[in-house]
Motif scaffolding. Sequence first.
Motif, PDB file in Angstrom:
ATOM      1  N   ASN A  91     -12.624   2.230  13.305  1.00 48.37           N
ATOM      2  CA  ASN A  91     -11.901   2.960  12.278  1.00 48.37           C
ATOM      3  C   ASN A  91     -10.640   2.173  11.902  1.00 48.37           C
ATOM      4  OD1 ASN A  91     -11.314   5.006  10.516  1.00 48.37           O
ATOM      5  ND2 ASN A  91     -10.767   6.506  12.064  1.00 48.37           N
ATOM      6  N   LEU A  92     -10.510   1.823  10.627  1.00 53.41           N
ATOM      7  CA  LEU A  92      -9.389   1.018  10.149  1.00 53.41           C
ATOM      8  C   LEU A  92      -8.445   1.849   9.295  1.00 53.41           C
ATOM      9  CD1 LEU A  92     -11.294  -2.163   8.874  1.00 53.41           C
ATOM     10  CD2 LEU A  92     -10.141  -1.893  11.072  1.00 53.41           C
ATOM     11  N   HIS A  93      -7.176   1.477   9.304  1.00 56.84           N
ATOM     12  CA  HIS A  93      -6.207   1.979   8.337  1.00 56.84           C
ATOM     13  C   HIS A  93      -5.966   0.875   7.300  1.00 56.84           C
ATOM     14  CE1 HIS A  93      -4.027   5.789   8.303  1.00 56.84           C
ATOM     15  NE2 HIS A  93      -4.370   5.942   9.572  1.00 56.84           N
ATOM     16  N   ALA A  94      -5.474   1.264   6.145  1.00 55.52           N
ATOM     17  CA  ALA A  94      -5.254   0.304   5.064  1.00 55.52           C
ATOM     18  C   ALA A  94      -4.287  -0.812   5.456  1.00 55.52           C
ATOM     19  CB  ALA A  94      -4.748   1.025   3.821  1.00 55.52           C
ATOM     20  N   ILE A  95      -3.358  -0.519   6.377  1.00 52.21           N
ATOM     21  CA  ILE A  95      -2.369  -1.529   6.772  1.00 52.21           C
ATOM     22  C   ILE A  95      -2.977  -2.674   7.579  1.00 52.21           C
ATOM     23  CG2 ILE A  95      -0.342  -0.048   6.668  1.00 52.21           C
ATOM     24  CD1 ILE A  95      -0.636   0.426   9.686  1.00 52.21           C
ATOM     25  N   TYR A  96      -4.281  -2.609   7.842  1.00 53.06           N
ATOM     26  CA  TYR A  96      -4.940  -3.696   8.576  1.00 53.06           C
ATOM     27  C   TYR A  96      -5.620  -4.686   7.637  1.00 53.06           C
ATOM     28  CZ  TYR A  96      -3.597  -1.174  12.664  1.00 53.06           C
ATOM     29  OH  TYR A  96      -2.834  -0.564  13.628  1.00 53.06           O
ATOM     30  N   ALA A  97      -5.226  -4.647   6.366  1.00 49.80           N
ATOM     31  CA  ALA A  97      -5.708  -5.626   5.397  1.00 49.80           C
ATOM     32  C   ALA A  97      -5.215  -7.022   5.777  1.00 49.80           C
ATOM     33  CB  ALA A  97      -5.212  -5.257   4.000  1.00 49.80           C
ATOM     34  N   GLU A  98      -5.986  -8.031   5.376  1.00 46.88           N
ATOM     35  CA  GLU A  98      -5.595  -9.428   5.583  1.00 46.88           C
ATOM     36  C   GLU A  98      -5.462 -10.082   4.208  1.00 46.88           C
ATOM     37  OE1 GLU A  98      -7.811 -11.356   8.939  1.00 46.88           O
ATOM     38  OE2 GLU A  98      -8.766  -9.372   9.034  1.00 46.88           O
ATOM     39  N   THR A  99      -4.229 -10.357   3.821  1.00 46.87           N
ATOM     40  CA  THR A  99      -3.948 -10.842   2.464  1.00 46.87           C
ATOM     41  C   THR A  99      -3.522 -12.301   2.416  1.00 46.87           C
ATOM     42  OG1 THR A  99      -1.653 -10.079   2.588  1.00 46.87           O
ATOM     43  CG2 THR A  99      -3.289  -8.502   1.752  1.00 46.87           C
ATOM     44  N   GLU A 100      -3.680 -13.010   3.528  1.00 44.54           N
ATOM     45  CA  GLU A 100      -3.384 -14.445   3.597  1.00 44.54           C
ATOM     46  C   GLU A 100      -1.957 -14.768   3.158  1.00 44.54           C
ATOM     47  OE1 GLU A 100      -6.414 -16.484   1.441  1.00 44.54           O
ATOM     48  OE2 GLU A 100      -7.985 -15.976   2.886  1.00 44.54           O
ATOM     49  N   GLY A 101      -1.028 -13.951   3.618  1.00 41.68           N
ATOM     50  CA  GLY A 101       0.382 -14.201   3.337  1.00 41.68           C
ATOM     51  C   GLY A 101       0.876 -13.696   2.003  1.00 41.68           C
ATOM     52  N   GLU A 102      -0.016 -13.201   1.165  1.00 40.22           N
ATOM     53  CA  GLU A 102       0.375 -12.685  -0.147  1.00 40.22           C
ATOM     54  C   GLU A 102       0.802 -11.219  -0.020  1.00 40.22           C
ATOM     55  OE1 GLU A 102      -1.622 -11.782  -4.550  1.00 40.22           O
ATOM     56  OE2 GLU A 102      -2.807 -12.710  -2.946  1.00 40.22           O
ATOM     57  N   VAL A 103       1.865 -10.853  -0.703  1.00 43.90           N
ATOM     58  CA  VAL A 103       2.296  -9.459  -0.724  1.00 43.90           C
ATOM     59  C   VAL A 103       1.389  -8.694  -1.690  1.00 43.90           C
ATOM     60  CG1 VAL A 103       4.150  -7.848  -1.268  1.00 43.90           C
ATOM     61  CG2 VAL A 103       4.683 -10.031  -0.151  1.00 43.90           C
ATOM     62  N   VAL A 104       0.595  -7.800  -1.144  1.00 40.37           N
ATOM     63  CA  VAL A 104      -0.297  -6.968  -1.947  1.00 40.37           C
ATOM     64  C   VAL A 104       0.053  -5.520  -1.638  1.00 40.37           C
ATOM     65  CG1 VAL A 104      -2.678  -6.331  -2.458  1.00 40.37           C
ATOM     66  CG2 VAL A 104      -2.125  -8.708  -1.843  1.00 40.37           C
ATOM     67  N   ASP A 105       0.565  -4.807  -2.615  1.00 37.80           N
ATOM     68  CA  ASP A 105       0.935  -3.420  -2.352  1.00 37.80           C
ATOM     69  C   ASP A 105      -0.325  -2.579  -2.164  1.00 37.80           C
ATOM     70  OD1 ASP A 105       2.678  -1.378  -1.792  1.00 37.80           O
ATOM     71  OD2 ASP A 105       3.839  -1.611  -3.635  1.00 37.80           O
TER      72      ASP A 105
END
Length: 419
Positions: A91-105
């Motif tokens: 089970n994942l939360h959205a804050i576990y995204a991997e954006t490769e250092g880019e700020v993605v809201d």
Amino acid sequence: MSIRDNFKSAKKQYEKWGISVEDAFEKVKKVPVSIHCWQGDDIGGFEVNQQELSGGIDVTGNYPGKATTPEELRSDLEKALSLIPGKHRINLHAIYAETEGEVVDRDALEPKHFQNWVDWAKEHELGLDFNPTLFSHPMAEDGLTLAHPDKEVRDFWIRHCIQSRKIAAYFGKELGTQALTNIWIPDGYKDIPSDRLTPRQRLKDSLDEIFSVEINESHNVDAVESKLFGIGSEAYVVGSHEFYMGYALKNNKLCLLDTGHYHPTEMVSNKISAMLLYSDKLALHVSRPVRWDSDHVVIFDDELREIGLEIVRNNALDKVMIGLDFFDASINRVAAWTIGTRNMIKALLYASLLPNEKLKELQEKGNFTDRLALMEEFKTYPFGAIWDYYCEMQGVPVQENWLDEVKTYEQSVLAKREA
């Protein structure tokens, strides 16, 4: 005596009541438990602009070895999964995204930001579930999100929840197993409100807008989660049990029951059969509240056994989606996952080894003496021998032997991480 010899002896005692241990094994091993990733890093997540925890959520303790990267978190999950019988979900939360250092809201998150999780899940034959993260963010600083009086704030979180459902649907499509998207919000007031209705009307309208976007239900199912109170929302929570129960029933959504989100004297186990009379399915977040919603690691206590019983004796193993939700940073985090998940599975197996039909029959006949006597006697039947054999057959450590593996992992992996 060996584990096999103990099993054979114990099996005979259950069989005299017409209980098939093998059938119980088959039933339980098919039940996936959705294991929450956030136990491994204290709900930190991997956002580039990581925020302090908010929304009435707190994690206590500073046990060394916390995961600080996605790779570390997945490694820790792999270790825990190797110690837990059965095939499960993460089970994942959205804050576990991997954006490769880019700020993605959060309102701009896409499936591509979770591709590493999908690839990893495929490799390990796991399902994935998802939660939008409506806390620990500047747009949630005053404790209001989907019920906020400011439309701009509401719209931001509406977009986030819509994107979350799309991400979960991608999980379901790619992994071939329906994902659950669960919406929980922290919205509420610390002191007595002067208007309870208006925030609830805004929440209803926000949910309506979120769910107006059609998502393939074979890939994703939606759930809403209530709460009684929280830190900063002691007097009033917008998304109460009654609010979400009504919303779920009217809109054909799942009502998710978190075992820590009720008054301490309420038993979630007692709600399951009532809810199933009106809902085809429901969802659980199994935690352990100690005096309040403290999210302690799940233990094999009376309430957990009752939850297992309500699911099993009502033939609801395919109707109740079981997830876990606890976070304890005072103990080894891999051990916490292992203890809690093994106990959840243990409760289901324990429930499957009771003479449930006989006990129902005694109740229907008004024979409460025999009912109570048998329910008590079965508490000391040799269940431990059955559980040990089940673990051995599933290829995971028996009894406390799993702890040795965790200690080895701690010394070789966790201890080498920077604090």
